[in-house]
Design a protein around this motif. Structure first.
Motif, PDB file in Angstrom:
ATOM      1  N   ILE A  37      -8.725   4.018   3.566  1.00 59.15           N
ATOM      2  CA  ILE A  37      -8.377   5.265   2.879  1.00 59.15           C
ATOM      3  C   ILE A  37      -8.801   6.410   3.787  1.00 59.15           C
ATOM      4  N   ASN A  38      -7.813   7.114   4.302  1.00 62.65           N
ATOM      5  CA  ASN A  38      -8.064   8.106   5.340  1.00 62.65           C
ATOM      6  C   ASN A  38      -7.237   9.366   5.084  1.00 62.65           C
ATOM      7  N   ASP A  39      -7.209  10.258   6.055  1.00 66.62           N
ATOM      8  CA  ASP A  39      -6.515  11.526   5.896  1.00 66.62           C
ATOM      9  C   ASP A  39      -5.040  11.337   5.562  1.00 66.62           C
ATOM     10  N   LYS A  40      -4.413  10.372   6.216  1.00 61.16           N
ATOM     11  CA  LYS A  40      -2.994  10.109   5.969  1.00 61.16           C
ATOM     12  C   LYS A  40      -2.764   9.667   4.530  1.00 61.16           C
ATOM     13  N   VAL A  41      -3.645   8.809   4.033  1.00 62.27           N
ATOM     14  CA  VAL A  41      -3.514   8.319   2.659  1.00 62.27           C
ATOM     15  C   VAL A  41      -3.684   9.465   1.663  1.00 62.27           C
ATOM     16  N   PHE A  42      -4.707  10.288   1.850  1.00 59.02           N
ATOM     17  CA  PHE A  42      -4.928  11.414   0.941  1.00 59.02           C
ATOM     18  C   PHE A  42      -3.716  12.350   0.921  1.00 59.02           C
ATOM     19  N   SER A  43      -3.033  12.425   2.037  1.00 64.04           N
ATOM     20  CA  SER A  43      -1.887  13.337   2.130  1.00 64.04           C
ATOM     21  C   SER A  43      -0.661  12.828   1.384  1.00 64.04           C
ATOM     22  N   VAL A  44      -0.578  11.530   1.128  1.00 60.06           N
ATOM     23  CA  VAL A  44       0.578  10.985   0.403  1.00 60.06           C
ATOM     24  C   VAL A  44       0.234  10.623  -1.042  1.00 60.06           C
ATOM     25  N   CYS A  45      -1.035  10.728  -1.415  1.00 56.58           N
ATOM     26  CA  CYS A  45      -1.442  10.465  -2.792  1.00 56.58           C
ATOM     27  C   CYS A  45      -1.116  11.671  -3.674  1.00 56.58           C
ATOM     28  N   LEU A  65       0.808  -1.215   0.000  1.00 56.52           N
ATOM     29  CA  LEU A  65       0.000   0.000   0.000  1.00 56.52           C
ATOM     30  C   LEU A  65       0.843   1.269   0.000  1.00 56.52           C
ATOM     31  N   GLU A  66       1.943   1.248   0.711  1.00 53.31           N
ATOM     32  CA  GLU A  66       2.794   2.441   0.785  1.00 53.31           C
ATOM     33  C   GLU A  66       3.375   2.781  -0.587  1.00 53.31           C
ATOM     34  N   GLN A  67       3.621   1.768  -1.405  1.00 54.62           N
ATOM     35  CA  GLN A  67       4.087   2.013  -2.775  1.00 54.62           C
ATOM     36  C   GLN A  67       2.967   2.521  -3.676  1.00 54.62           C
ATOM     37  N   ILE A  68       1.777   2.036  -3.432  1.00 58.21           N
ATOM     38  CA  ILE A  68       0.648   2.336  -4.311  1.00 58.21           C
ATOM     39  C   ILE A  68       0.189   3.790  -4.210  1.00 58.21           C
ATOM     40  N   TRP A  69       0.027   4.282  -2.990  1.00 62.59           N
ATOM     41  CA  TRP A  69      -0.635   5.584  -2.805  1.00 62.59           C
ATOM     42  C   TRP A  69      -0.034   6.705  -3.651  1.00 62.59           C
TER      43      TRP A  69
END
Length: 328
Positions: free
Chosen positions: A214-222, A190-194
């Protein structure tokens, strides 16, 4: 397994009752029962079939003195108390493949609609406006689609969107990288995907590991402006964090068929539904005539297979708590 009487508690396609009746089951259809009514009526039956309307609670399960099978004509068993069923040695079935094509096709239509602003542009034109510049979109060709969950639906989505020229990457803890390669998906963590995804679509069950995946942290690294699609289960995408990402531009748009609460009444959910960058539909993933027939037939076939009444039916792919068979 000795099954004689079957109660169908939710409206399923007539193919379900027809197939069971042809194989000498006594079938009764009693819809829209309250919990109290079902507790009273379930005592007479060996098997219970539901869709989504009926919540099969611990109290209902305990009241089923002769109950041996609970079957859901659909994918997932969120509305059935699995722990209570297992504790009472009741087998739980679903139809995991029955709605795969329908859910896949809705996902693909969401992706293409988001890319070309189909829904807001159509609404604008119906309202009498001609907003060509406002609703300019982008091509899917060359974009990266991240598929979270590479089971039946995820695989079908990958195959179809590859024909649009999308690069497909994905994550699934069960599907191996080698298997994913057979349908041209590059398996990553997942860390590679975002950071790579232009679009993210989720096709997982709602379990503790996927809640608010899929949360705030994910949106911040996408990538800024990433698009997200959910036709799986409400709660996989944090609605609170999605709304914040839509407002600040981290999320460029969302297409949602499922919500944390259905029908939704929560203020955050309602604001998401009304957001101009959101396509929202009322849980239509399996709402096709083909899928309804398919799940109705599949749940009947599995019940027949478990009884051994007809040697034509031997497969039970939808057993959720197979340990019960061992107990028997």
């Amino acid at each position: 397994m000795d099954i004689q009487r079957v109660l169908v508690a939710d409206a399923v396609d007539a193919a379900c009752v027809d197939l069971l009746t042809k194989n000498n089951f006594k079938v009764d259809c009693k819809y829209k029962q309250s919990e109290e009514e079902l507790i009273k009526n379930i005592q007479e039956y060996d098997a219970l079939i539901v869709r989504s309307d009926t919540k099969v609670t611990e109290n209902i399960i305990k009241a089923g003195k002769h109950l041996k099978i609970i079957g859901r004509a659909g994918a997932g068993v969120d509305n059935i108390d699995i722990n209570a069923a297992t504790a009472n040695k009741i087998l739980v079935l679903n139809t995991p493949g029955g709605n795969a094509i329908s859910a896949c096709e809705l996902t693909c239509s969401f992706i293409t609609s988001l890319a070309r602003n189909v829904v807001p542009a159509a609404a604008s034109l119906k309202a009498g406006r001609w907003d060509r510049k406002l609703y300019a979109g982008h091509e899917l060709y060359g974009k990266t689609l991240a598929i979270i969950g590479l089971g039946r639906i995820g695989k079908e989505v990958a195959i179809r969107m590859q024909s649009w020229g999308m690069k497909t990457i994905g994550f699934d803890p069960i599907v191996s990288a080698e298997e994913a390669k057979t349908f041209n998906v590059e398996s990553m963590n997942l860390e590679q995907i975002w950071p790579l995804a232009d679009y993210i679509t989720v096709h997982t069950p709602l379990i503790p590991q996927t809640r608010n995946l899929i949360n705030d942290k994910v949106f911040s690294v996408c990538k800024k402006g990433v698009f997200v699609i959910n036709v799986a289960r409400g709660g996989i995408i944090s609605e609170k964090d999605l709304l914040a990402a839509l407002k600040d531009g981290r999320c460029g748009g969302a297409a949602l068929d499922v919500f944390q609460q259905e029908p939704p009444v929560d203020a955050v959910t309602l604001e998401i539904i009304q957001h101009p960058k959101v396509i929202a539909t009322p849980h239509l993933g399996a709402s096709t005539s083909e899928a309804q027939v398919r799940v109705a037939v599949e749940i009947s076939e599995q019940i027949i297979a478990l009884t051994g009444k007809n040697k034509q039916y031997t497969e039970t792919p939808g057993i959720v708590n197979r340990v019960v068979l061992g107990n028997k």
